[in-house]
Design a protein around this motif. Structure first.
Motif, short mmCIF file in Angstrom:
data_model
loop_
_atom_site.label_atom_id
_atom_site.label_comp_id
_atom_site.label_asym_id
_atom_site.label_seq_id
_atom_site.Cartn_x
_atom_site.Cartn_y
_atom_site.Cartn_z
N PRO A 37 4.50 -39.35 -54.45
CA PRO A 37 5.73 -39.58 -55.20
C PRO A 37 5.58 -39.32 -56.69
O PRO A 37 4.48 -39.39 -57.23
CB PRO A 37 6.00 -41.07 -54.93
CG PRO A 37 4.69 -41.65 -54.60
CD PRO A 37 3.91 -40.58 -53.92
N GLY A 38 6.69 -39.00 -57.31
CA GLY A 38 6.70 -38.82 -58.77
C GLY A 38 7.45 -37.60 -59.25
O GLY A 38 7.97 -37.61 -60.36
N PHE A 39 7.53 -36.59 -58.43
CA PHE A 39 8.16 -35.34 -58.88
C PHE A 39 8.92 -34.67 -57.74
O PHE A 39 8.50 -34.77 -56.59
CB PHE A 39 7.09 -34.35 -59.39
CG PHE A 39 6.20 -34.95 -60.43
CD1 PHE A 39 6.57 -34.96 -61.77
CD2 PHE A 39 4.99 -35.53 -60.07
CE1 PHE A 39 5.75 -35.54 -62.73
CE2 PHE A 39 4.16 -36.11 -61.02
CZ PHE A 39 4.54 -36.12 -62.35
N GLY A 40 9.97 -33.96 -58.11
CA GLY A 40 10.68 -33.14 -57.14
C GLY A 40 9.98 -31.79 -57.04
O GLY A 40 9.10 -31.46 -57.84
N GLY A 41 10.36 -31.01 -56.04
CA GLY A 41 9.89 -29.63 -55.92
C GLY A 41 8.44 -29.45 -55.51
O GLY A 41 7.87 -28.39 -55.74
N GLN A 42 7.84 -30.47 -54.87
CA GLN A 42 6.45 -30.30 -54.42
C GLN A 42 6.40 -29.80 -52.98
O GLN A 42 7.41 -29.77 -52.28
CB GLN A 42 5.72 -31.65 -54.48
CG GLN A 42 5.69 -32.30 -55.85
CD GLN A 42 4.91 -33.60 -55.79
OE1 GLN A 42 3.68 -33.63 -55.75
NE2 GLN A 42 5.62 -34.73 -55.75
N LYS A 43 5.19 -29.43 -52.57
CA LYS A 43 4.98 -28.91 -51.21
C LYS A 43 4.76 -30.02 -50.21
O LYS A 43 3.99 -30.95 -50.47
CB LYS A 43 3.72 -28.03 -51.22
CG LYS A 43 4.02 -26.57 -51.21
CD LYS A 43 2.78 -25.85 -50.71
CE LYS A 43 3.09 -24.45 -50.32
NZ LYS A 43 2.04 -23.55 -50.77
N TYR A 44 5.43 -29.90 -49.08
CA TYR A 44 5.27 -30.82 -47.94
C TYR A 44 3.79 -30.92 -47.53
O TYR A 44 3.12 -29.89 -47.39
CB TYR A 44 6.11 -30.25 -46.79
CG TYR A 44 6.15 -31.05 -45.52
CD1 TYR A 44 7.11 -32.03 -45.33
CD2 TYR A 44 5.26 -30.79 -44.47
CE1 TYR A 44 7.18 -32.75 -44.13
CE2 TYR A 44 5.31 -31.51 -43.28
CZ TYR A 44 6.28 -32.48 -43.13
OH TYR A 44 6.35 -33.18 -41.95
N ILE A 45 3.30 -32.15 -47.34
CA ILE A 45 1.89 -32.34 -46.93
C ILE A 45 1.85 -32.38 -45.39
O ILE A 45 2.38 -33.31 -44.77
CB ILE A 45 1.32 -33.65 -47.53
CG1 ILE A 45 1.33 -33.55 -49.07
CG2 ILE A 45 -0.08 -33.93 -47.01
CD1 ILE A 45 0.90 -34.82 -49.79
N PRO A 46 1.22 -31.40 -44.76
CA PRO A 46 1.30 -31.25 -43.29
C PRO A 46 0.87 -32.48 -42.48
O PRO A 46 1.48 -32.78 -41.46
CB PRO A 46 0.42 -30.05 -42.99
CG PRO A 46 0.37 -29.27 -44.26
CD PRO A 46 0.47 -30.28 -45.37
N TYR A 47 -0.17 -33.21 -42.92
CA TYR A 47 -0.65 -34.31 -42.06
C TYR A 47 0.35 -35.45 -41.93
O TYR A 47 0.21 -36.31 -41.05
CB TYR A 47 -2.03 -34.81 -42.51
CG TYR A 47 -2.10 -35.62 -43.79
CD1 TYR A 47 -1.64 -36.93 -43.85
CD2 TYR A 47 -2.66 -35.07 -44.95
CE1 TYR A 47 -1.73 -37.68 -45.01
CE2 TYR A 47 -2.76 -35.81 -46.11
CZ TYR A 47 -2.28 -37.11 -46.15
OH TYR A 47 -2.37 -37.83 -47.31
N THR A 48 1.39 -35.45 -42.78
CA THR A 48 2.37 -36.54 -42.70
C THR A 48 3.24 -36.44 -41.45
O THR A 48 3.82 -37.44 -41.01
CB THR A 48 3.27 -36.59 -43.96
OG1 THR A 48 3.94 -35.33 -44.09
CG2 THR A 48 2.47 -36.86 -45.21
#
Ligand SMILES: O=C(CO)[C@H](O)[C@H](O)COP(=O)(O)O
Ligand SMILES: [Fe+2]
Length: 228
Positions: free
Chosen positions: A140-151
């Protein structure tokens, strides 16, 4: 119930009212509001005055994501500002159970969020007293980041956990949700999709309509599974 929850963090704040109107016109029912304190997360975003202004002009369900330390201090203020749901981070609450209880007691829906690296067992004991679990699919903290696959796997395990306990709790995913990742999250069991940059970086109304249609099509295709 599937919902798209556009995150205004990626909107143009000089035109916030117009941006919200665009997603409203697209038929969206939820609006995601990211509150950041500069301590729990590195950024500072906005707080109650912005929520109050939004509330005065729009009737969308205000899904407020609190990325702040000890949110219990501000529950009544967020209620007064017009929040419909408060989602607090398990990592930010010393007394998670009582914080969730007080959110509901104040007349709002209660959600609990966990960061990508926080294990699911941290929320297991409170699943019976929440309306939604938010699985962060980015840090969390910023928009526009890359999806983390293990989630994705975490969403799947949460869905199973809820099924085993016979609990009807929404699963929201937040961070990096777009054309390429939405189906992963939906197939894993998420039913509330937060989208910031995918909607507001570009034509917000067209983007929201496109994602809203995709979500409705997904719901239609999977309505037989849902009845099971
Ligand atoms: O909580 C958040 C960040 O901490 C936001 O809701 C998230 O940034 C949404 O933005 P995007 O869809 O662009 O990843
Ligand atoms: Fe968020």
């Amino acid at each position: 119930m599937y919902q798209l929850s556009p995150s205004i963090l990626s909107a143009d704040f000089m035109k916030l009212g117009e941006e919200i109107k665009k997603v409203e016109e697209a038929g969206v029912e939820w609006l995601h509001i990211d509150v950041m304190d500069g301590i729990f997360v590195p950024s500072i975003s906005f707080g109650m005055p912005v929520i109050s202004s939004v509330r005065k002009k729009c009737s969308l369900f205000l899904d407020v994501h609190l990325m702040i330390e000890e949110p219990a201090r501000y529950i009544s203020q967020f209620k007064a500002a017009g929040a419909d749901m408060l989602t607090v981070h398990a990592e930010a609450c010393k007394h998670l159970d009582s914080t969730l209880y007080h959110i509901r007691e104040a007349g709002m829906k209660a959600g609990v969020a966990i960061n990508p690296a926080t294990p699911l067992c941290v929320v297991e004991e409170v699943l019976g007293i929440v309306d939604m679990v938010l699985i962060m699919t980015v840090n969390p903290g910023f928009g526009g980041q890359k999806y983390i696959p293990y989630t994705t796997e975490k969403v799947k395990r949460l869905k199973e956990m809820l099924k085993d306990k016979n609990l009807d709790v929404d699963i929201e995913v937040d961070g990096g949700i777009s054309k390429n990742t939405m189906d992963l999250a939906l197939d894993a069991g998420a039913n509330i999709l937060v989208m910031g940059s995918a909607i507001f970086n570009g034509e917000a109304k067209e983007n929201a309509m496109m994602y809203q249609n995709r979500l409705e099509a997904y719901e239609h295709e999977h309505s037989a599974d849902l009845r099971r």
